[in-house]
Design an enzyme around this catalytic site. Structure first.
Site, short mmCIF file in Angstrom:
data_model
loop_
_atom_site.label_atom_id
_atom_site.label_comp_id
_atom_site.label_asym_id
_atom_site.label_seq_id
_atom_site.Cartn_x
_atom_site.Cartn_y
_atom_site.Cartn_z
N SER A 282 30.45 17.79 -19.88
CA SER A 282 30.56 17.76 -21.33
C SER A 282 30.54 19.19 -21.85
O SER A 282 29.90 20.07 -21.27
CB SER A 282 29.39 16.97 -21.95
OG SER A 282 29.51 16.97 -23.37
N LYS B 211 22.48 16.92 -23.06
CA LYS B 211 21.09 16.46 -23.09
C LYS B 211 21.03 14.93 -22.98
O LYS B 211 20.16 14.38 -22.28
CB LYS B 211 20.41 16.92 -24.38
CG LYS B 211 20.22 18.44 -24.47
CD LYS B 211 19.59 18.84 -25.79
CE LYS B 211 19.35 20.34 -25.86
NZ LYS B 211 18.78 20.76 -27.17
N GLU B 212 21.92 14.26 -23.68
CA GLU B 212 21.96 12.80 -23.64
C GLU B 212 22.22 12.30 -22.22
O GLU B 212 21.61 11.34 -21.75
CB GLU B 212 23.06 12.30 -24.58
CG GLU B 212 23.21 10.79 -24.65
CD GLU B 212 24.34 10.40 -25.58
OE1 GLU B 212 25.47 10.17 -25.09
OE2 GLU B 212 24.11 10.35 -26.81
N TYR C 15 40.01 24.54 -12.10
CA TYR C 15 39.40 24.28 -13.41
C TYR C 15 39.52 25.46 -14.36
O TYR C 15 39.39 25.29 -15.58
CB TYR C 15 37.92 23.90 -13.24
CG TYR C 15 37.67 22.69 -12.39
CD1 TYR C 15 38.68 21.77 -12.12
CD2 TYR C 15 36.42 22.45 -11.84
CE1 TYR C 15 38.46 20.66 -11.33
CE2 TYR C 15 36.18 21.34 -11.04
CZ TYR C 15 37.20 20.45 -10.78
OH TYR C 15 36.98 19.36 -9.99
N SER D 146 34.60 10.90 -12.76
CA SER D 146 34.05 12.21 -13.16
C SER D 146 32.65 12.27 -13.75
O SER D 146 32.22 13.37 -14.04
CB SER D 146 34.99 12.93 -14.12
OG SER D 146 36.10 13.39 -13.45
N LYS E 94 36.17 24.69 -4.90
CA LYS E 94 37.24 24.03 -4.15
C LYS E 94 38.45 24.94 -3.99
O LYS E 94 38.82 25.68 -4.90
CB LYS E 94 37.66 22.74 -4.86
CG LYS E 94 36.50 21.80 -5.15
CD LYS E 94 36.97 20.55 -5.86
CE LYS E 94 35.80 19.76 -6.40
NZ LYS E 94 35.19 20.40 -7.58
N HIS F 198 40.49 20.90 -1.98
CA HIS F 198 40.56 20.08 -3.19
C HIS F 198 41.38 18.81 -3.00
O HIS F 198 41.00 17.73 -3.47
CB HIS F 198 41.16 20.91 -4.32
CG HIS F 198 40.72 20.47 -5.68
ND1 HIS F 198 40.55 21.33 -6.74
CD2 HIS F 198 40.39 19.24 -6.16
CE1 HIS F 198 40.16 20.66 -7.81
NE2 HIS F 198 40.06 19.39 -7.49
N GLY G 33 38.98 13.28 -22.03
CA GLY G 33 39.65 14.43 -22.61
C GLY G 33 40.88 14.87 -21.86
O GLY G 33 41.62 15.74 -22.32
N ASP H 36 29.51 21.87 -10.15
CA ASP H 36 30.73 21.54 -9.43
C ASP H 36 31.90 22.32 -10.02
O ASP H 36 32.35 22.04 -11.13
CB ASP H 36 31.00 20.03 -9.53
CG ASP H 36 32.17 19.61 -8.66
OD1 ASP H 36 32.09 19.82 -7.43
OD2 ASP H 36 33.15 19.07 -9.20
#
Length: 264
Positions: free
Chosen positions: A206, A213-214, A18, A156, A47, A80, A162, A13
């Site tokens: 992240s 991975k988590e 961004y 999100s 977007k 957007h 953050g 995305d």
């Protein structure tokens, strides 16, 4: 974004706002060249930012995105916000004088033109109220394929801790942390699993490979029905309200209620 994210997360995305499409394009090119993954194995969204909503600017904007992503076409291109800014306005907090009059039918017609050109496989919108979506459907030749919106328990969908303009406590919400403790999972995993069980396409972010991975470890377990029901008790709040897009004198939208058509 670490390579593992692009290999395992199939929906990438993006957005001009961004500011990372060049970096993502470099990673995509490397993965394609190395045969790790093919474009047809991914779904890549971007977007149109608010300062490029003039009909003549829409094709320029998507061409810039395609250049940065090093792609021939997108899978999805979204408007957007239902907000127009004067060209050159930077960021999510524009100056008041940058607010401009929205002409969504004209912008959507330009979106349909880039769809017809083959530069994107689908077009849609983001952050549209139900009313604005209904209004758009009345004039659209190509109906929007999706309305990408905020969805709780996490925006999100992890609360975007953050971002300084997002005041979120999603990952520390008592219900989320209680469920996470009972299941032996992290609050982030619980939020992602909630979205999946709701039938949503969740889009986590992240910059830490371990957390990427988590966040992928959400497919071989589920939240039991009794705990799942507890999520309905979480107080709902729209986190990115778009207050910078509202001005009582100079804005297209005079109030937040007008921007969201009462869906605040």
């Amino acid at each position: 974004m670490p390579a593992v994210g692009l290999v395992c997360y199939r929906h990438i995305d993006c957005a001009a706002l961004y500011g990372n499409e060049k970096e993502i394009g470099t990673v995509l090119k490397n993965l394609f060249n190395e045969g790790v993954v093919k474009h047809e194995d991914l779904w890549i969204t971007s977007k149109l930012w608010c300062d490029m909503q003039a009909p003549e600017d829409v094709p320029v904007a998507i061409d810039e995105t395609l250049k940065d992503l090093q792609l021939d076409c997108l899978d999805m291109y979204l408007i957007h916000w239902p907000v127009k800014l004067k060209k050159g306005s930077v960021g999510f907090k524009p100056e008041v004088e940058d607010l401009d009059k929205v002409d969504m039918p004209s912008t959507w017609k330009a979106m349909e033109a880039v769809y017809d050109s083959g530069k994107t496989r689908a077009i849609g919108v983001s952050n549209f109220s139900t009313t604005k979506l209904v209004d758009l459907l009345e004039v659209a030749r190509v109906p929007p394929a999706v309305n990408q919106v905020e969805c709780h328990p996490g925006y999100s969908p992890l609360g975007s801790p953050g971002l300084t303009f997002i005041k979120s406590n999603v990952l520390t919400d008592p219900i989320v942390t209680m469920v996470a403790e009972k299941l032996g999972k992290t609050p982030a995993q619980v939020c992602l699993r909630w979205g999946l069980q709701m039938g949503h396409c969740v889009l986590p972010k992240s910059t830490t490979e371990a957390r990427v991975k988590e966040n992928l470890d959400v497919f071989d377990w589920s939240i039991p029905e009794d705990l799942f029901a507890k999520f309905s008790e979480i107080e709902q709040e729209r986190l990115p309200k778009g207050t910078a897009f509202v001005h009582e004198m100079l804005g297209h939208y005079k109030t937040i209620e007008e921007l969201w058509d009462g869906e605040v």
